[in-house]
Design an enzyme around this catalytic site. Structure first.
Site, PDB file in Angstrom:
ATOM      1  N   ASP A 273     -39.530  -5.939  33.407  1.00 32.80           N
ATOM      2  CA  ASP A 273     -39.487  -7.277  32.800  1.00 32.80           C
ATOM      3  C   ASP A 273     -40.892  -7.838  32.585  1.00 32.80           C
ATOM      4  O   ASP A 273     -41.816  -7.513  33.332  1.00 32.80           O
ATOM      5  CB  ASP A 273     -38.664  -8.214  33.717  1.00 32.80           C
TER       6      ASP A 273
ATOM      7  N   LEU B 257     -36.995  15.638  38.241  1.00 31.13           N
ATOM      8  CA  LEU B 257     -36.559  14.233  38.220  1.00 31.13           C
ATOM      9  C   LEU B 257     -35.373  14.017  37.267  1.00 31.13           C
ATOM     10  O   LEU B 257     -35.355  14.568  36.165  1.00 31.13           O
ATOM     11  CB  LEU B 257     -37.751  13.387  37.744  1.00 31.13           C
TER      12      LEU B 257
ATOM     13  N   HIS C 117     -43.803  -4.983  24.094  1.00 32.99           N
ATOM     14  CA  HIS C 117     -42.829  -3.896  24.202  1.00 32.99           C
ATOM     15  C   HIS C 117     -43.509  -2.536  23.981  1.00 32.99           C
ATOM     16  O   HIS C 117     -43.200  -1.555  24.645  1.00 32.99           O
ATOM     17  CB  HIS C 117     -41.694  -4.090  23.192  1.00 32.99           C
TER      18      HIS C 117
END
Ligand code: IPE
Ligand code: IPE
Ligand code: MG
Length: 247
Positions: A18, A129, A35
């Site tokens: 955020d 991962l 962004h």
């Protein structure tokens, strides 16, 4: 900071990325620049998670509520997700990263849906991962879809209502097969879940950082992990130390 400092590496870290908009605003830039910069932080975070042996990294990329944003910003965010998968899929695959996507797929644009499916299919057998991308994800929506799927089975006579258990509910969530997050990190100073992993977060540790997502770095990640390692998780029982000494 040395990576070997960590005795307790969490198996699953989930991040609410955020503050992109505020990062940009603070620099007099349009939100879209925040962004864009955020995508770079994603790359570094995935690399770090792989390096330290975290098994699951969940990133909240777009919530089921984010459609409420102006159309231009939504278009921009969808474009960035597409560009990220197009550009980074081969490299993630090379790093042996497995991609999974959680969130509602119903009604998604076919170009986005196809890319997400391609990412999952390409990396299906990878074993390092697991990168879980939460896209068009909302926890209440996820739980409602799981409940509807169980209700359908009851209606059809395949399941008895009294056999519905937490484990069965778990197995119908988008996160089926993924362990609950040990640690949830949220950047930008906001201290709320915003409809992220409500069910799965029952015993997660929380770390809220004041930094905006584009500033999230390897060092910030490592210091959050260090903080996590010092937490005493009891799951309703006693701490390992108290149980051993009886005090
Ligand atoms: C996070 O940054 C990115 C998404 C929610 C997709 P924001 O866009 O929420 O940035 P702020 O919170 O407005 O600063
Ligand atoms: C949560 O951030 C969603 C993502 C990070 C994708 P928001 O910026 O949408 O959350 P609120 O609106 O501040 O609660
Ligand atoms: Mg925000």
């Amino acid at each position: 900071m040395s990576d070997s400092l960590f005795v307790t590496v969490p198996e699953h870290v989930a991040i609410i990325m955020d503050g992109n908009g505020r990062w940009a605003k603070g620099r007099g830039l349009p939100r879209t620049m925040g962004h864009r910069k955020g995508v770079e932080a994603v790359r570094e975070t995935v690399r770090t998670a792989g390096d330290i042996g975290i098994k699951y990294l969940t990133l909240f990329a777009f919530s089921s509520e984010n459609w409420r944003r102006p159309e231009a910003e939504v278009t921009d965010l969808l474009g960035l997700l597409k560009a990220f998968i197009r550009r980074d899929l081969a490299e993630l695959h090379r790093q042996n990263v497995r991609i999974r996507v959680i969130g509602d797929r119903q009604g998604l644009r076919s170009d986005i849906l196809n890319l997400l499916i391609e990412a999952e299919e390409t990396t299906r057998s990878n074993t390092a991962l697991t990168l879980v991308i939460a896209f068009n994800y909302g926890s209440r929506d996820e739980i409602a879809r799981a409940a509807a799927s169980l209700a359908k089975d009851v209606e059809a006579g395949r399941l008895r209502a009294q056999d519905i258990s937490p484990e069965l509910i778990n197995s119908r969530l988008d996160t089926a097969g993924i362990p609950d997050p040990d640690l949830i990190i949220r950047t930008s100073g906001e201290e709320r879940l915003s409809n992220f992993l409500l069910w799965q977060a029952a015993y997660s540790e929380f770390i809220f950082l004041p930094e905006y997502w584009p500033d999230f770095s390897r060092d910030l990640f490592l210091s959050a992990l260090e903080k996590y390692a010092s937490r005493d998780r009891r799951f309703g029982g006693l701490s390992a130390k108290a149980a051993a000494t009886g005090s």
